[in-house]
Design a protein around this motif. Structure first.
Motif, short mmCIF file in Angstrom:
data_model
loop_
_atom_site.label_atom_id
_atom_site.label_comp_id
_atom_site.label_asym_id
_atom_site.label_seq_id
_atom_site.Cartn_x
_atom_site.Cartn_y
_atom_site.Cartn_z
N GLU A 83 -10.20 5.53 3.73
CA GLU A 83 -11.16 6.32 2.37
C GLU A 83 -12.54 5.56 3.38
O GLU A 83 -13.75 6.57 2.78
CB GLU A 83 -11.06 5.68 1.24
CG GLU A 83 -10.92 4.29 0.65
CD GLU A 83 -11.13 3.80 -0.10
OE1 GLU A 83 -10.67 4.70 -1.41
OE2 GLU A 83 -11.39 2.60 -0.99
N ILE A 84 -12.17 4.33 3.95
CA ILE A 84 -13.60 3.55 4.10
C ILE A 84 -14.79 4.62 5.67
O ILE A 84 -15.48 4.73 5.70
CB ILE A 84 -13.10 2.43 4.90
CG1 ILE A 84 -12.96 2.87 6.26
CG2 ILE A 84 -13.31 1.59 3.61
CD1 ILE A 84 -12.48 0.89 6.91
N ARG A 105 6.19 4.71 -5.03
CA ARG A 105 4.93 3.55 -4.65
C ARG A 105 4.97 3.52 -6.64
O ARG A 105 4.67 1.99 -6.64
CB ARG A 105 3.98 3.65 -4.68
CG ARG A 105 2.14 2.80 -4.56
CD ARG A 105 1.38 3.11 -3.97
NE ARG A 105 -0.13 2.88 -3.78
CZ ARG A 105 -0.56 1.57 -3.75
NH1 ARG A 105 0.90 0.13 -3.57
NH2 ARG A 105 -1.28 1.01 -4.73
N GLN A 114 -0.02 4.64 5.65
CA GLN A 114 0.42 6.29 6.38
C GLN A 114 1.13 5.75 8.06
O GLN A 114 2.61 6.47 8.02
CB GLN A 114 -0.61 7.19 6.73
CG GLN A 114 0.19 8.21 7.41
CD GLN A 114 0.38 9.27 5.86
OE1 GLN A 114 -0.01 9.72 5.63
NE2 GLN A 114 2.00 9.31 6.27
N ASN A 163 -1.83 7.48 -8.36
CA ASN A 163 -3.15 8.67 -7.62
C ASN A 163 -2.10 9.46 -7.29
O ASN A 163 -1.10 9.91 -6.09
CB ASN A 163 -4.15 8.60 -6.93
CG ASN A 163 -4.52 9.68 -6.62
OD1 ASN A 163 -4.35 10.06 -7.29
ND2 ASN A 163 -5.79 9.26 -5.31
N ALA A 166 -3.11 11.36 -3.62
CA ALA A 166 -3.64 10.40 -2.09
C ALA A 166 -2.65 10.83 -1.63
O ALA A 166 -1.19 11.30 -2.01
CB ALA A 166 -3.92 9.64 -2.72
N ASP A 167 -2.53 10.37 -0.25
CA ASP A 167 -1.58 10.79 0.98
C ASP A 167 -0.85 9.28 1.43
O ASP A 167 -1.57 8.35 1.13
CB ASP A 167 -2.05 11.11 1.96
CG ASP A 167 -1.97 12.46 1.69
OD1 ASP A 167 -1.36 13.31 1.23
OD2 ASP A 167 -3.33 13.36 2.59
N GLY A 208 1.25 -1.06 -0.05
CA GLY A 208 -0.03 0.07 0.03
C GLY A 208 1.11 1.07 -0.14
O GLY A 208 2.03 1.12 -0.66
N PRO A 209 0.26 2.50 0.22
CA PRO A 209 -1.19 2.40 0.57
C PRO A 209 -1.93 3.10 -0.85
O PRO A 209 -1.62 3.12 -1.82
CB PRO A 209 -1.18 4.37 1.39
CG PRO A 209 -0.09 4.72 0.98
CD PRO A 209 1.19 3.29 0.21
N CYS A 210 -3.09 2.24 -0.79
CA CYS A 210 -3.90 2.93 -2.47
C CYS A 210 -4.31 4.18 -1.96
O CYS A 210 -3.86 4.63 -1.61
CB CYS A 210 -5.32 2.27 -1.55
SG CYS A 210 -6.27 2.89 -0.69
N GLY A 211 -4.93 4.58 -2.99
CA GLY A 211 -5.08 5.79 -3.60
C GLY A 211 -6.00 6.52 -2.56
O GLY A 211 -6.58 8.45 -2.86
N GLY A 212 -7.18 6.18 -1.70
CA GLY A 212 -8.15 6.50 -1.14
C GLY A 212 -7.17 6.85 0.48
O GLY A 212 -8.06 7.18 1.16
N SER A 213 -5.62 6.94 0.63
CA SER A 213 -5.07 7.60 1.57
C SER A 213 -5.35 8.82 1.96
O SER A 213 -4.96 9.90 0.74
CB SER A 213 -4.36 7.14 1.89
OG SER A 213 -3.56 7.41 3.12
N THR A 214 -6.17 9.77 3.16
CA THR A 214 -5.62 11.20 3.40
C THR A 214 -5.80 10.99 4.10
O THR A 214 -6.92 11.07 4.99
CB THR A 214 -7.39 11.46 2.28
OG1 THR A 214 -8.07 10.82 1.32
CG2 THR A 214 -7.51 12.70 2.25
N LYS A 215 -4.70 11.96 3.84
CA LYS A 215 -4.40 12.44 6.09
C LYS A 215 -4.24 11.84 6.62
O LYS A 215 -4.51 12.07 7.88
CB LYS A 215 -5.94 14.26 5.36
CG LYS A 215 -5.17 15.08 4.86
CD LYS A 215 -6.01 16.37 5.46
CE LYS A 215 -5.68 17.40 4.92
NZ LYS A 215 -6.68 17.53 3.69
N GLY A 216 -3.77 10.98 6.02
CA GLY A 216 -3.29 9.55 7.22
C GLY A 216 -4.36 8.73 7.52
O GLY A 216 -4.67 7.65 8.55
N ILE A 237 5.08 3.90 7.00
CA ILE A 237 5.82 4.68 6.66
C ILE A 237 5.75 5.31 7.27
O ILE A 237 7.95 6.05 7.87
CB ILE A 237 4.72 5.49 5.60
CG1 ILE A 237 4.98 4.70 3.65
CG2 ILE A 237 5.72 6.60 4.78
CD1 ILE A 237 3.86 4.77 2.78
N PRO A 269 -12.58 9.88 -1.80
CA PRO A 269 -11.15 9.75 -1.47
C PRO A 269 -9.97 10.11 -2.23
O PRO A 269 -10.16 9.69 -3.83
CB PRO A 269 -11.52 9.00 -0.89
CG PRO A 269 -12.83 8.23 -0.95
CD PRO A 269 -13.20 8.79 -1.98
#
Lengths: 222, 313
Positions: free
Chosen positions: A170-171, B181, A180, B169, B172-173, A159-167, A183, B243
């Protein structure tokens, strides 16, 4: 520890509605620590059930007991003289305890009083978080001691996938992104280069996927 | 540009990219029903304006007609499908089996993805699979193609010939890891990349700079992803609810600055300008135009961006 939460009382009432004598059995281990099935919760559930049946005009005896452990035959045997007196036992132990109790008291209906959730730890008062999924082949050495199997919603190994936002994941913005955390940890350890290594396809045969698991230690067997 | 030119598959997309020309891809979402005409009609609208067409795989975890069957419909129309495949719903047995199924219809392109979490879709109570992850799927396809082997080690009779893609992406973060990646995906065997929709061009350039610093620009073909905004409402939704999406305030301001009935037109304009600007970025080897349920606008965007006519290979 194993983390569980109390079942809604309506569910428990439904299990025992045809019984006249019921034993509520707590466990002094994990479910006591996570306040779902220890002595205190046994008392609360028993009182609530007594009140419920009294209001319904039904004469139901609800007794209480809390065992040291329900995942141990030695302690389960402590109720062998009591058990025949009851129509059913509601176990507030985790799923292991419920099943072990049923294995010992073969002709007795044993009902679960909690929903067993995961292996985790107490994060803060009244909050527990998952940490281990029991996959049978620990990879924490490679992931900065943060488990992507238990803590990534997609259990990604790279990972992380593309849905990781501000730590966050996405769910749910309240869920930490495991990658996060990985890392951040690798960085703090000066091991970020570990991230560049491709993690191989996982052998899930050591996991639930391989069928029910048994650990055999020949050196300990009698 | 030292990128290799030797063709590994019969893929038209591969041919165009390796000929040094800018490629254009687009995508069509299958219907929530079994009427193949829906997907055929969408493909018909864009077929002369793109080199290959992605078919999404139950995107946003909403159950739809499957990507593989939709790709077969396109293939039977004589078009060039890109089979999107997510690892959310199938284990390695099913994934490899579907890859062979696609290969049996001579589908020559695959895009390996994780997939949105099922909590976003119409079956939030579903189990998820994630037996392998998207990088491991890339490795799997390459193993099947290059070594003619299954993950289990057995030989494949008539291995698949697929040009292997992945998503990236840049927004993303954690941002610092995003280029690394990509490097992992390239190491796993990704040959082309389609990026998330780009609205924040400076941030994309910064990412491309990092990608270049890692020496990846001559190792992988990067198609820059763009999506035209239909309205300011869509822009706000994408900014706040999707997201990993980076929509700068300037985009919202610009769309708000025109009357409602002109916003779609403005959205197309922004999209074309973005493509024009991205053409100048080193390492951008094509464009992936995701006109979500707005396929009829793809020809206008392709023409407006000076990407028409498409090369014949």
């Amino acid at each position: 520890m194993i983390v569980a939460s109390k079942k809604p009382i309506e569910e428990v009432i439904d299990y025992i509605k045809d019984c006249n004598k019921v034993l509520i059995a707590g466990c002094n281990e994990c479910v006591t620590v996570c306040e779902a099935g220890g002595k205190k919760e046994v008392g609360i559930l028993a009182s609530a059930l007594r009140m419920y049946f009294m209001n319904k005009g039904k004469d139901v005896t609800i007794d209480e007991v809390t065992l040291e452990r329900q995942c141990d035959r030695e302690y389960l045997e402590e109720i062998k003289h009591m058990a025949p007196n009851y129509d059913a036992i509601v176990s507030l132990a985790c799923g292991v305890g419920v099943q072990f109790m049923a294995e010992m008291y073969k002709d007795k209906p044993i009902f679960p009083g909690v929903n067993t959730s995961f292996m985790g730890a107490n994060l803060e008062r009244g909050m527990w978080g998952e940490r281990c999924a029991g996959c049978g082949q620990c990879i924490l050495a490679k992931t900065g001691a943060v488990c992507p199997v238990a803590r990534c919603a997609k259990r990604l190994f790279n990972g992380p996938c593309g849905g990781s936002t501000k730590g966050k994941c996405e769910i749910n913005p309240n869920v930490d992104c495991a990658w996060q955390l990985i890392i951040d940890r690798l960085k703090a350890l000066g091991r970020l280069d570990d991230y560049d290594e491709l993690m191989p396809v996982k052998d899930w045969s050591k996991d639930r996927a391989g069928g029910p698991r048994t650990v055999v230690r020949e050196d300990l067997r009698i | 540009m030292s990128i290799q030119t030797e063709l590994k598959t019969p893929s038209k997309l591969e041919k165009i990219l390796k000929s040094g020309q800018l490629a254009v891809t687009s995508e069509c979402g299958p219907p929530r029903g079994s009427d193949a005409e829906v997907i055929k009609k969408k493909a018909q609208m864009i077929k002369d304006y793109v080199d290959a067409i992605n078919i999404t795989d139950n995107q946003t975890s909403v159950t739809r007609l499957c990507s593989l069957a939709s790709c077969i419909h396109l293939k039977l129309m004589g078009l060039e499908p890109i089979l999107q495949m997510v690892v959310r719903d199938r284990n390695r047995i099913a994934l490899q089996s579907d890859i062979l199924g696609a290969a049996s219809f001579d589908i020559y392109n695959i895009l390996c993805l994780s997939g949105d979490h099922q909590s976003f879709g119409d079956n939030p109570t579903a189990q998820n699979v994630f037996d392998i992850d998207s990088m491991q799927l890339i490795q799997t396809v390459r193993l099947m193609r290059d070594e003619g082997k299954f993950l289990g080690g057995d030989n494949i009779l008539r291995p698949p010939k697929m040009f292997v893609g992945a998503a990236a992406n840049p927004f993303a973060d954690p941002f610092e890891i995003r280029a690394r990646r990509l490097a992992k995906k390239v190491k796993a065997g990704a040959e082309f990349i389609q990026t998330q929709c780009i609205y924040n061009v400076p941030r994309f350039k910064e990412w491309m700079k990092q990608v270049g610093d890692l020496g990846l620009l001559d190792k992988v073909f990067i198609l820059a992803g763009v999506t035209p905004m239909k309205s300011v409402g869509m822009a706000k939704y994408m900014k706040n609810k999707v997201p990993g999406m980076d929509v700068p305030d300037e985009i919202i301001k610009r769309l708000s600055g025109v009357p409602k009935e002109k916003q779609a037109e403005e959205g197309i304009k922004i999209c074309i300008e973005t493509i024009q600007e991205l053409k100048e970025v080193e390492g951008v080897r094509g464009f992936h135009i995701m006109a979500i349920e707005w396929e009829e606008k793809v020809p206008e965007i392709v023409k407006g961006a000076g990407l028409y006519p498409r090369p014949q290979v």
